[in-house]
Design an enzyme around this catalytic site. Structure first.
Site: not given
Lengths: 273, 273, 273, 273, 273
Positions: C156, C171-173, C175, C198, C211
């Protein structure tokens, strides 16, 4: 049926146009010195003409500092047509081709008669009449006439350019219509009270900051413009901070972009940075 | 009537301007090598002049990494006029024509005296007085004077460029005024407590990250600017994450764009990528 | 006092930069064929140099399909400085002058240790200690060390470019911090549980979608970047749809722009469409 | 544990790309007539090639009317790679250099099997099983197979260009995830019911408007694209108005920009206005 | 089942297109005087042709004042195709190359029959029938026919250009679908009542301001366009302010950009500022 949420009576004076530009410096540098000087002189003449037009009002250049634009031109005129003429007069100047518009704001000076409207509405209720009936209308006409001719309302409708306050801050604003924060769903009495408190904050800055309030509903997406003139730009920060804690602003105001700068003589304004 | 939601007293120091630019690389490449070198030397001289001006303050170039811009210039000056002069000094440089502004932020260094203001308000209440009465004003003047001359407040109002912390992170922020998340509707005591906790987070990073807080209410659409200087850019992530879990941020903060980079000497800054 | 809403411990690895460009086709067509070919070869050499740098990490071109941009370059590097060098290496290429940046995203690979942090916080509570006390710190150090050296965390933090998964989705995200949907106001245990569920969704796609999660708090306005690699682009739709029904996303996630494409060899990437 | 808010099963067919362009008229006028005609013929050939590709799908030009763009190209292809090839084929045309992209939308035709999924979930519950267990999976496979081969689903996954319906309306949309209006927090049964009612509205327009629904989750910031074909553009207004009063739209839908126009033969499309 | 929140019946007339442009003054100045005059005359001829087309409708130029654009062209036509032809006729004019589009709005004149629809729905309920049954449909057809042929509806569907009202104000708007402020979740009776009150405000301005309402659902992201014509631009401010205090606007309306100006003869319109 007395509508509870009716608008306050307002008085209007001069139409106002705030134009904000950025300079295309590369294009400017492409001119040779004599050409540039000639174009500057031309624009200087135009600004001088616009500064105090025969029909009333004034125009003034503001050199912006640290803002999204380089230059702001503020115009006040008795009619919308006269504003349009000022705009076209400038557009004829070749040097203006190098100033790209980044923002513009059309509005009209406004004095909101919250207190009087609330008072008359209360009177109407007490005598069993309604807002807008003959007694109301007559009383209103008298009060409005008196207000309009008062010196402080005249200053709000036909504001002079305050020479001793060279710093300028301009921003548009609106009142919210959200669930739980809806200015337009408050009673006139509530709005009158909030505007009174709001006005008190402004008065603490008398002599230090002059506020010009212009209304833009029906003319722009924002509802009002605020143009502040000050002796010390730090007072803008103090004043706007104090107001943000007002309930009128804390709960109900939305603000747009802020433009800060300093008025300069035409001959300095045309020497684009 | 003691206003509950009045603003904290603040101290202000230098005016600050953050300018962010992108480079027009195609235009830059069109210059031949000697021309480009000459223009770089010219700009280098300008940056050197601005770095430590006679009137106080400083200017420093920051090379941005992975950001929406290529170069950030940070200026601190004692007056708004001096900031404007720095801006115009740069605009005279031909190489600056190739730097398109993508963002600018005008503000002034600020020390928020939440704790003192809350304390004095509490004292006023206990003695049956009001915020702003003679006793309050006198106590305030003393406390403010003491604060202003303290070393840690001096550092906040007149921050040095920390040579040993080359990484820089800048972002604007505001406090929310939403229903249920309205910073401006909290009591001063609540805000004071939240800011205290918020400050504690920052202190855990002492020696690793230096924070410069600048106030922008009345000067910009955002209310504050945060400029972080660090030895290790990973600390920016750690610090901002920790703060985001603070109630002051978790509930009340809005953030703008982030710009991250590294301070470089003028001679390196002018070699535009 | 044990802070309830403290952040999870995180591990960080490589810094990441996603650059998205559109091609100026008219300018490209203005080159004659030999010039264009020469510039393509130059850029090809640059991309080859960047592909597997001595200091670690990698860079890869992604040809976008149907997106707001034409080309995405993804860079991973051990340090922020190395990312900056990669960025400047590219900027020196004349062909890059014809690629206008439309988006960029700076972040760092991140492994969020929600489960461990929640476990240790619970342990601390049970033994009457606090988050951050000596026992906690010691246990944390052990667990973090073990995690960091585990194969799955290494993957990771230092993700390989998966050759057998040529399709890419970025894509950006962030919370949310809204009233009623505030991720940062949840307890760590709640967040840990939501992230576990999740993660389970993601695991169902093991072998089909890889991912890469990168953290951007303190580096960008968005809080995380998600880079998906897949064998079949339809799996991006399936995976992101499944996750959108997760409570962690359904209630708390905000998403930015999506960029979809396919990794291509350098020699193909430089033949700009 | 049966997850309540799981997504509906979906079937996917062709990938879809909507490209919207504005014409650079000044550049176009700079060509002499023979050059312009030659470039038009070239582009015409390209559009003819793309119209009915060997691998399946189709491409069609739509001349926009009163929209933010001048021309929309709609492409359907069996694979994402084939879409990318179509995109690059166009990009090679010199006339395309004069078409600036203003919007693009990547998606894939989708048939949402709300009813079947809800039914199977209910069956699973009644027999004490769970969504996704062996019985569910087997039943699902049968139902999906039957659905996929049905004529009406085939038309949804592989929509023809309806020659008798020349008017086109395209817009992207998403479902809300707000507090109190969160589509993703509804149960599958609730969503199934809402989509059924929504579908009933569409059926009232059968023969007048053909709807093509494409899914974009994981491919674009918007979640779906809606492409309407009609005999009379007024039906777009009627249909979309009726749907806006549907609970599925009234409470849960967000809409993007709308693009309206008319399909034209390639030889007409290349005569840019 | 009678759907409660069904839409009102509407009548539609002419399609409408509002085009807003800014002038590229630098390019304009590059023309020599004879060329510029020739191009102006050409455009003048085009505007004259469009002013009163054989198929019906009209086109008129509006010189904007203090707005985000310089010129607005308003077109009304019986069909969408005719609007497209008008658009392409203009695009063929070389002078139009110097007018960059800043906004466009496609819609169709609309008369919302709230009152009739509400009445018929009530009748249906009282006689135990449903909205849309045979009795309803027959009564509706009669009422709609009567309405359509009435003079005031004809004026709303086919509005003349009011020569004596030269000032123009255009803005788009939508109704909200928020929790607690959802127009589309109100019953038809509630909407009918709100629109009645809203209409009463407009009537107070009869003879002073003419309103043209155009519907844009299915055609644009905004749902309606409002085009006001007035003798005195101050009436725009008064009217829009009065309406903002209406519940229909105060709670449910969202507004877009406002464009204000004055109709001018074609020969004046082509003399771009």
């Amino acid at each position: 049926m007395t509508p509870i949420a009716h608008p306050p009576e307002t008085l209007e004076g001069w139409y106002a146009l705030h134009q904000i530009f950025t300079v295309d410096r590369r294009a400017l540098r492409a001119f040779d010195a004599p050409t540039r000087e000639r174009l500057e002189q031309h624009l200087c003449v135009a600004l001088a003409e616009l500064a105090s037009p025969a029909e009333g009002g004034w125009s003034a250049p503001v050199r912006l500092i640290g803002s999204k634009g380089d230059l702001m031109l503020v115009h006040f005129r008795p009619t919308l047509d006269a504003l349009g003429e000022a705009q076209r007069r400038l557009a004829r100047e070749p040097l203006m081709d190098l100033l790209a518009p980044v923002y513009s704001f059309l509005s009209v000076t406004e004095a909101g008669l919250y207190h009087i409207t609330a008072q008359l509405a209360k009177d109407a209720e007490q005598r069993g009449g309604t807002v807008g009936d003959a007694t109301y209308a007559e009383a209103l006409a008298q009060r409005v006439h008196a207000e309009r001719s008062s010196a402080h309302v005249q200053r709000r409708l036909y504001p002079p350019l305050p020479g001793e306050m060279p710093y300028v801050c301009f921003y548009p604003m609106s009142k919210r219509r959200r669930v739980g924060q809806n200015w337009y769903a408050l009673t006139l009495a509530e709005r009158s009270q909030l505007m009174y408190t709001h006005g008190m904050v402004g008065r603490r800055y008398a002599g230090k900051v002059m506020q010009v309030i212009t209304g833009a509903i029906g003319l722009d997406a924002w509802e009002w413009g605020v143009t502040l003139f000050g002796k010390d730009p730090l007072e803008f920060k103090k004043l706007v901070t104090d107001m943000r804690f007002d309930e009128a602003s804390a709960q109900y105001a939305e603000f747009g972009e802020f433009f800060v700068g300093k008025t300069v003589p035409a001959e300095e304004a045309v020497r684009l940075p």
